[in-house]
Design a protein around this motif. Structure first.
Motif, PDB file in Angstrom:
ATOM      1  N   GLY A 160     -27.915  65.247  86.912  1.00 46.61           N
ATOM      2  CA  GLY A 160     -26.650  65.938  87.093  1.00 46.61           C
ATOM      3  C   GLY A 160     -26.806  67.449  87.121  1.00 46.61           C
ATOM      4  N   ALA A 161     -25.802  68.125  87.690  1.00 45.23           N
ATOM      5  CA  ALA A 161     -25.838  69.576  87.847  1.00 45.23           C
ATOM      6  C   ALA A 161     -24.782  70.225  86.971  1.00 45.23           C
ATOM      7  N   LEU A 162     -25.171  71.304  86.293  1.00 44.49           N
ATOM      8  CA  LEU A 162     -24.244  72.127  85.517  1.00 44.49           C
ATOM      9  C   LEU A 162     -24.145  73.479  86.213  1.00 44.49           C
ATOM     10  N   MET A 163     -22.929  73.872  86.588  1.00 42.80           N
ATOM     11  CA  MET A 163     -22.695  75.078  87.376  1.00 42.80           C
ATOM     12  C   MET A 163     -21.793  76.042  86.607  1.00 42.80           C
ATOM     13  N   VAL A 164     -22.238  77.294  86.532  1.00 43.09           N
ATOM     14  CA  VAL A 164     -21.444  78.364  85.939  1.00 43.09           C
ATOM     15  C   VAL A 164     -21.126  79.370  87.035  1.00 43.09           C
ATOM     16  N   VAL A 165     -19.841  79.596  87.294  1.00 38.93           N
ATOM     17  CA  VAL A 165     -19.402  80.632  88.232  1.00 38.93           C
ATOM     18  C   VAL A 165     -18.605  81.637  87.423  1.00 38.93           C
ATOM     19  N   ASP A 166     -19.164  82.832  87.253  1.00 43.17           N
ATOM     20  CA  ASP A 166     -18.493  83.754  86.339  1.00 43.17           C
ATOM     21  C   ASP A 166     -18.951  85.191  86.537  1.00 43.17           C
ATOM     22  N   ASP A 167     -18.254  86.079  85.814  1.00 44.00           N
ATOM     23  CA  ASP A 167     -18.577  87.504  85.802  1.00 44.00           C
ATOM     24  C   ASP A 167     -19.659  87.742  84.766  1.00 44.00           C
ATOM     25  N   MET A 168     -20.766  88.360  85.194  1.00 47.02           N
ATOM     26  CA  MET A 168     -21.927  88.513  84.329  1.00 47.02           C
ATOM     27  C   MET A 168     -22.330  89.977  84.269  1.00 47.02           C
ATOM     28  N   PRO A 169     -22.145  90.617  83.109  1.00 44.37           N
ATOM     29  CA  PRO A 169     -22.545  92.019  82.988  1.00 44.37           C
ATOM     30  C   PRO A 169     -24.045  92.196  83.219  1.00 44.37           C
ATOM     31  N   GLU A 170     -24.402  93.310  83.841  1.00 43.37           N
ATOM     32  CA  GLU A 170     -25.800  93.668  83.963  1.00 43.37           C
ATOM     33  C   GLU A 170     -26.327  94.133  82.604  1.00 43.37           C
ATOM     34  N   GLU A 171     -27.639  94.290  82.507  1.00 42.46           N
ATOM     35  CA  GLU A 171     -28.247  94.748  81.265  1.00 42.46           C
ATOM     36  C   GLU A 171     -28.656  96.216  81.403  1.00 42.46           C
ATOM     37  N   GLY A 172     -28.973  96.853  80.274  1.00 38.15           N
ATOM     38  CA  GLY A 172     -29.384  98.250  80.296  1.00 38.15           C
ATOM     39  C   GLY A 172     -28.258  99.199  80.662  1.00 38.15           C
ATOM     40  N   LEU A 173     -27.050  98.928  80.167  1.00 39.69           N
ATOM     41  CA  LEU A 173     -25.890  99.746  80.515  1.00 39.69           C
ATOM     42  C   LEU A 173     -25.868 101.046  79.729  1.00 39.69           C
ATOM     43  N   SER A 174     -25.247 102.066  80.314  1.00 34.67           N
ATOM     44  CA  SER A 174     -25.023 103.319  79.607  1.00 34.67           C
ATOM     45  C   SER A 174     -23.947 103.100  78.547  1.00 34.67           C
ATOM     46  N   PRO A 175     -23.814 104.008  77.572  1.00 34.55           N
ATOM     47  CA  PRO A 175     -22.762 103.858  76.552  1.00 34.55           C
ATOM     48  C   PRO A 175     -21.365 103.728  77.159  1.00 34.55           C
ATOM     49  N   GLN A 176     -21.070 104.514  78.204  1.00 34.40           N
ATOM     50  CA  GLN A 176     -19.736 104.420  78.817  1.00 34.40           C
ATOM     51  C   GLN A 176     -19.547 103.094  79.526  1.00 34.40           C
ATOM     52  N   GLN A 177     -20.568 102.636  80.243  1.00 37.04           N
ATOM     53  CA  GLN A 177     -20.472 101.337  80.908  1.00 37.04           C
ATOM     54  C   GLN A 177     -20.298 100.220  79.887  1.00 37.04           C
ATOM     55  N   ALA A 178     -21.032 100.298  78.791  1.00 40.23           N
ATOM     56  CA  ALA A 178     -20.908  99.280  77.742  1.00 40.23           C
ATOM     57  C   ALA A 178     -19.511  99.298  77.137  1.00 40.23           C
ATOM     58  N   ALA A 179     -18.924 100.489  76.971  1.00 30.45           N
ATOM     59  CA  ALA A 179     -17.569 100.593  76.432  1.00 30.45           C
ATOM     60  C   ALA A 179     -16.558  99.990  77.403  1.00 30.45           C
ATOM     61  N   ASP A 180     -16.758 100.203  78.694  1.00 29.38           N
ATOM     62  CA  ASP A 180     -15.854  99.630  79.700  1.00 29.38           C
ATOM     63  C   ASP A 180     -15.951  98.105  79.703  1.00 29.38           C
ATOM     64  N   VAL A 181     -17.171  97.587  79.589  1.00 26.03           N
ATOM     65  CA  VAL A 181     -17.346  96.132  79.525  1.00 26.03           C
ATOM     66  C   VAL A 181     -16.684  95.585  78.267  1.00 26.03           C
ATOM     67  N   ALA A 182     -16.811  96.303  77.163  1.00 21.38           N
ATOM     68  CA  ALA A 182     -16.201  95.856  75.904  1.00 21.38           C
ATOM     69  C   ALA A 182     -14.677  95.799  76.029  1.00 21.38           C
TER      70      ALA A 182
END
Length: 279
Positions: A160-182
């Protein structure tokens, strides 16, 4: 309040507002897709239904598959795909309102016995063995993605197949980018929101191996940042005072959605599909 109850309350408020829009004639049927519209790579109008065709690319399913929509909303994805694929379809949602309206639409379309919705959590033990389990913009709400993927993997039939379709934050974000994601995560009740590698670690821990993946970010339709900025400021002000009255769900949902548009446009978040099978 547990996270599941908080998410259920969040969707209960959004369900109420969706019902009000339907009563005003501003939406179509009672089982609207909850996920976003995408550009159609084959031409034609953007639509939430475009995603369903893209999900089926490269997906090998047996005849009459057993399918689970983990976080089904009103069941629109099942209502669109089940008539073409056949089989037995189950959708689970924390929202009683979504399940009730979805089942009404199932009956209206003559799909009773083939498609059903139930009030349940995708973190609760599941009965049956499914050939395909998918979550569209739903598993991001999980407070423990490792446990969620493990639970869903236990319900997969062999192969069987398990599928995830979703919004995935990138890694290594700047402090401002991390705050926006939060901010996005808080407004949309997404305590973890794993990156691509976070989901892959959850797959591996559950004994699953990545089969294929697609990045749909280029097909999303975010509005220009200059248009979103003043709207976000207004929603943030509304959310602050409405939250004091316990009425901030819609304003926060709107603010989170606009922040997500901004993050998608800047590449801080990617809209991806990951498909895994048991090793």
């Amino acid at each position: 309040m547990t996270h599941a109850r908080e998410v259920a309350k969040y969707y209960r408020w959004l369900d109420r507002l969706e019902w009000m829009r339907q009563m005003r004639g501003r939406t179509g049927n009672a089982a609207q897709p909850v996920h976003r519209a995408l550009r159609n790579p084959d031409g034609g109008e953007p639509s939430p239904l475009v995603l369903h065709r893209l999900m089926l690319n490269g997906l090998a399913l047996p005849p009459s598959p057993r399918v689970l929509d983990a976080g089904c909303g009103y069941g629109a994805s099942m209502l669109d795909m089940a008539p073409e694929l056949g089989g037995d379809w189950l959708g689970i949602s924390l929202s009683e309102v979504q399940v009730k309206r979805g089942m009404e639409e199932v009956a209206a379309r003559g799909l009773a016995g083939r498609v059903r919705l139930a009030v349940a959590s995708y973190d609760a033990p599941l009965t049956g063995a499914f050939d395909w389990i998918f979550g569209i913009e739903s598993l991001i709400h999980s407070p423990d993605p490792m446990a969620t993927i493990h639970n869903l993997a236990q319900a997969l039939a062999p192969g069987g197949a398990l599928m995830v379709v979703d919004d995935m934050p990138e890694e290594g974000l700047s402090p401002q980018q991390a705050a926006d994601v939060a901010l996005f995560k808080r407004c949309w009740r997404c305590p973890v929101a794993p990156s691509r590698s976070g989901w892959l670690r959850a797959f591996a821990a559950a004994g699953l191996v990545l089969s294929h993946e697609t990045d749909f970010t280029a097909l999303t339709i975010p509005r220009p940042a200059a248009e979103l900025a003043p709207m976000m400021a207004a929603r943030a002000r509304q959310a602050r005072w409405k939250r004091l009255l316990g009425l901030g769900y819609r304003s926060e949902a709107d603010l989170g959605g606009m922040m997500l548009e901004t993050l998608l446009a800047s590449g801080v978040i990617r809209y991806r599909m990951l498909v895994a099978r048991r090793a």
